[in-house]
Design a protein around this motif. Structure first.
Motif, PDB file in Angstrom:
ATOM      1  N   TRP A 197       0.868  -1.345  -0.040  1.00 23.71           N
ATOM      2  CA  TRP A 197      -0.027  -0.109   0.014  1.00 23.71           C
ATOM      3  C   TRP A 197       0.822   1.303  -0.011  1.00 23.71           C
ATOM      4  O   TRP A 197       0.530   2.408  -0.499  1.00 23.71           O
ATOM      5  CB  TRP A 197      -0.823  -0.001   1.178  1.00 23.71           C
ATOM      6  CG  TRP A 197      -0.168  -0.031   2.575  1.00 23.71           C
ATOM      7  CD1 TRP A 197       0.353  -1.012   3.313  1.00 23.71           C
ATOM      8  CD2 TRP A 197       0.384   1.138   3.339  1.00 23.71           C
ATOM      9  NE1 TRP A 197       0.944  -0.627   4.424  1.00 23.71           N
ATOM     10  CE2 TRP A 197       1.059   0.548   4.421  1.00 23.71           C
ATOM     11  CE3 TRP A 197       0.104   2.587   3.066  1.00 23.71           C
ATOM     12  CZ2 TRP A 197       1.383   1.419   5.335  1.00 23.71           C
ATOM     13  CZ3 TRP A 197       0.953   3.620   4.039  1.00 23.71           C
ATOM     14  CH2 TRP A 197       1.436   3.069   5.312  1.00 23.71           C
ATOM     15  N   LEU A 198       2.092   1.133   0.429  1.00 23.31           N
ATOM     16  CA  LEU A 198       2.952   2.199   0.518  1.00 23.31           C
ATOM     17  C   LEU A 198       3.661   2.592  -0.902  1.00 23.31           C
ATOM     18  O   LEU A 198       4.191   3.656  -0.957  1.00 23.31           O
ATOM     19  CB  LEU A 198       4.137   1.836   1.639  1.00 23.31           C
ATOM     20  CG  LEU A 198       5.168   2.995   1.972  1.00 23.31           C
ATOM     21  CD1 LEU A 198       4.192   4.500   2.574  1.00 23.31           C
ATOM     22  CD2 LEU A 198       5.811   2.780   3.153  1.00 23.31           C
ATOM     23  N   ILE A 219       2.456   5.696  -2.752  1.00 27.90           N
ATOM     24  CA  ILE A 219       2.761   7.029  -1.976  1.00 27.90           C
ATOM     25  C   ILE A 219       4.703   7.235  -2.136  1.00 27.90           C
ATOM     26  O   ILE A 219       4.953   8.351  -2.312  1.00 27.90           O
ATOM     27  CB  ILE A 219       2.804   6.605  -0.428  1.00 27.90           C
ATOM     28  CG1 ILE A 219       1.117   6.615  -0.098  1.00 27.90           C
ATOM     29  CG2 ILE A 219       3.150   7.932   0.283  1.00 27.90           C
ATOM     30  CD1 ILE A 219       0.761   6.160   1.257  1.00 27.90           C
ATOM     31  N   VAL A 230      -0.603  12.125   2.836  1.00 30.32           N
ATOM     32  CA  VAL A 230      -1.482  11.234   3.851  1.00 30.32           C
ATOM     33  C   VAL A 230      -1.768  12.368   5.094  1.00 30.32           C
ATOM     34  O   VAL A 230      -1.113  13.411   5.255  1.00 30.32           O
ATOM     35  CB  VAL A 230      -0.568   9.989   4.293  1.00 30.32           C
ATOM     36  CG1 VAL A 230      -0.487   9.092   3.288  1.00 30.32           C
ATOM     37  CG2 VAL A 230       0.625  10.474   5.167  1.00 30.32           C
ATOM     38  N   GLY A 275      -3.355  15.377   3.785  1.00 28.98           N
ATOM     39  CA  GLY A 275      -3.365  14.418   3.186  1.00 28.98           C
ATOM     40  C   GLY A 275      -4.030  14.781   1.665  1.00 28.98           C
ATOM     41  O   GLY A 275      -4.931  15.840   1.675  1.00 28.98           O
ATOM     42  N   LEU A 328      -5.854   4.256  -8.898  1.00 28.94           N
ATOM     43  CA  LEU A 328      -6.343   4.312  -7.634  1.00 28.94           C
ATOM     44  C   LEU A 328      -7.846   4.950  -7.675  1.00 28.94           C
ATOM     45  O   LEU A 328      -8.634   4.611  -6.830  1.00 28.94           O
ATOM     46  CB  LEU A 328      -5.385   4.878  -6.744  1.00 28.94           C
ATOM     47  CG  LEU A 328      -4.077   4.460  -6.594  1.00 28.94           C
ATOM     48  CD1 LEU A 328      -3.311   5.132  -5.789  1.00 28.94           C
ATOM     49  CD2 LEU A 328      -4.190   2.882  -5.972  1.00 28.94           C
ATOM     50  N   SER A 354     -11.551   3.646  -6.759  1.00 29.40           N
ATOM     51  CA  SER A 354     -12.209   4.427  -5.596  1.00 29.40           C
ATOM     52  C   SER A 354     -13.849   4.296  -6.120  1.00 29.40           C
ATOM     53  O   SER A 354     -14.295   4.669  -6.982  1.00 29.40           O
ATOM     54  CB  SER A 354     -11.720   5.828  -5.759  1.00 29.40           C
ATOM     55  OG  SER A 354     -12.701   6.547  -4.646  1.00 29.40           O
ATOM     56  N   PHE A 361      -5.251   8.285  -0.151  1.00 30.39           N
ATOM     57  CA  PHE A 361      -4.488   7.454   0.881  1.00 30.39           C
ATOM     58  C   PHE A 361      -5.081   7.450   2.306  1.00 30.39           C
ATOM     59  O   PHE A 361      -5.363   8.484   2.783  1.00 30.39           O
ATOM     60  CB  PHE A 361      -3.135   7.755   0.821  1.00 30.39           C
ATOM     61  CG  PHE A 361      -2.494   7.661  -0.617  1.00 30.39           C
ATOM     62  CD1 PHE A 361      -2.227   6.535  -1.447  1.00 30.39           C
ATOM     63  CD2 PHE A 361      -1.870   8.741  -1.101  1.00 30.39           C
ATOM     64  CE1 PHE A 361      -1.647   6.670  -2.384  1.00 30.39           C
ATOM     65  CE2 PHE A 361      -1.356   8.947  -2.304  1.00 30.39           C
ATOM     66  CZ  PHE A 361      -1.340   7.845  -2.981  1.00 30.39           C
ATOM     67  N   SER A 362      -5.278   6.206   2.771  1.00 31.03           N
ATOM     68  CA  SER A 362      -5.988   6.119   4.002  1.00 31.03           C
ATOM     69  C   SER A 362      -4.765   6.282   5.378  1.00 31.03           C
ATOM     70  O   SER A 362      -5.051   6.083   6.337  1.00 31.03           O
ATOM     71  CB  SER A 362      -6.820   4.920   4.389  1.00 31.03           C
ATOM     72  OG  SER A 362      -5.993   3.625   3.920  1.00 31.03           O
ATOM     73  N   GLY A 363      -3.544   6.310   4.825  1.00 32.55           N
ATOM     74  CA  GLY A 363      -2.534   5.749   5.799  1.00 32.55           C
ATOM     75  C   GLY A 363      -2.268   7.226   6.390  1.00 32.55           C
ATOM     76  O   GLY A 363      -2.875   8.353   6.331  1.00 32.55           O
ATOM     77  N   VAL A 410       3.235   5.701   7.668  1.00 30.49           N
ATOM     78  CA  VAL A 410       3.955   5.775   6.519  1.00 30.49           C
ATOM     79  C   VAL A 410       5.576   5.594   7.040  1.00 30.49           C
ATOM     80  O   VAL A 410       6.329   4.863   6.524  1.00 30.49           O
ATOM     81  CB  VAL A 410       4.040   7.089   5.823  1.00 30.49           C
ATOM     82  CG1 VAL A 410       5.063   7.339   4.758  1.00 30.49           C
ATOM     83  CG2 VAL A 410       2.375   7.219   5.003  1.00 30.49           C
TER      84      VAL A 410
END
Length: 273
Positions: A77-78, A81, A96, A139, A186, A190, A198-200, A205
């Protein structure tokens, strides 16, 4: 001076110590100028440790391949980013969210404190056993991406608080071909096409990035997520003609620092002159 010495003894970094005294200096100025409180600004003009901002970091050998391989196994998931930061030198808090620290917090997080977008409550992140939601900020949002104009707008950024009233807040950057390749899948996945990309968080991170470096084969030393910003800025300097244009892309405020750090002349170039 006792506070300074205690922070040094407690092994706070030079930048953290300076952040503390920046807040204290602002407090004394506010007390004197706004509240008309007869107090001297005793927090200013102290001899404070200087951060070594001259440290540069770039890929060594096959570090990038090892990092991506480790991320694929541990934290896929990273990857988008990381790739976005490498493409256009984004800060963590621009991609984020970061928790808003309470006023009585003892520690200072530069990224979390400096970005001041509209606050919102994240039900997924809680304190006190999940009973009390944290307030989050920052974010990247889908609403900030204009696919037709190929642009990405950060509504607010770290340096907004130091900008003049005649300057626009945040910054708008081109949506490069590589950024489109990263973001389009992405976006298509959605269900709402709105809200956070991003949900982080900045903490998740940083922690996942650190673990990925530790578990790389072999482990990667001395690389942080912020190192990606320095690497990306160095790469951008090769494509952009001058530090002023580079600052518009990266969000750096000090043009002189950009010029000295990222447009340095190599020995080979000097010989060619």
């Amino acid at each position: 001076m006792k506070l300074r010495d205690k922070l040094i003894a407690d092994k706070y970094s030079a930048s953290s110590i300076r952040n503390y005294f920046t807040i204290l200096t602002s407090l004394y100025k506010k007390a004197s100028n706004t509240w008309l409180y007869p107090v001297e600004n005793i927090a200013s003009n102290l001899d404070l440790p200087k951060p070594n901002n001259a440290i540069q970091r770039y890929w060594a050998s096959n570090e990038k391949d090892r990092l991506m391989a480790s991320l694929s196994k541990r934290s896929p998931w990273l990857i988008p980013i990381v790739e976005l930061s490498l493409e256009l030198s984004f800060r963590r808090g621009e991609l984020v969210q970061a928790p808003v620290r309470p006023r009585k917090a003892k520690s200072i997080d530069v990224d979390a404190r400096s970005l001041e977008p509209e606050k919102e409550t994240s039900p997924a992140l809680t304190e006190d056993g999940g009973k009390k939601p944290k307030i989050m900020q920052g974010g990247l949002r889908w609403e900030c991406i204009d696919w037709e104009k190929n642009s990405l707008t950060l509504e607010k950024e770290k340096n907004d608080r130091t900008k003049k009233v005649t300057e626009f807040k945040g910054r708008t950057v081109p949506l490069t071909k590589r950024m489109q390749e990263i973001l389009r899948p992405l976006y298509d996945a959605s269900p709402t096409k709105t809200g956070l990309v991003f949900s982080g968080t900045i903490n998740s991170v940083s922690n996942s990035f650190h673990q990925a470096c530790l578990t790389a084969d072999p482990p990667i030393q001395g690389l942080t997520f912020h190192s990606l910003r320095k690497i990306a800025t160095k790469d951008l300097a090769k494509k952009v003609g001058n530090p002023m244009m580079l600052g518009k892309l990266s969000g750096h405020k000090n043009i002189e620092v950009l010029y000295k750090r990222y447009y340095e002349v190599t020995l080979d170039e000097l010989w060619r002159c």
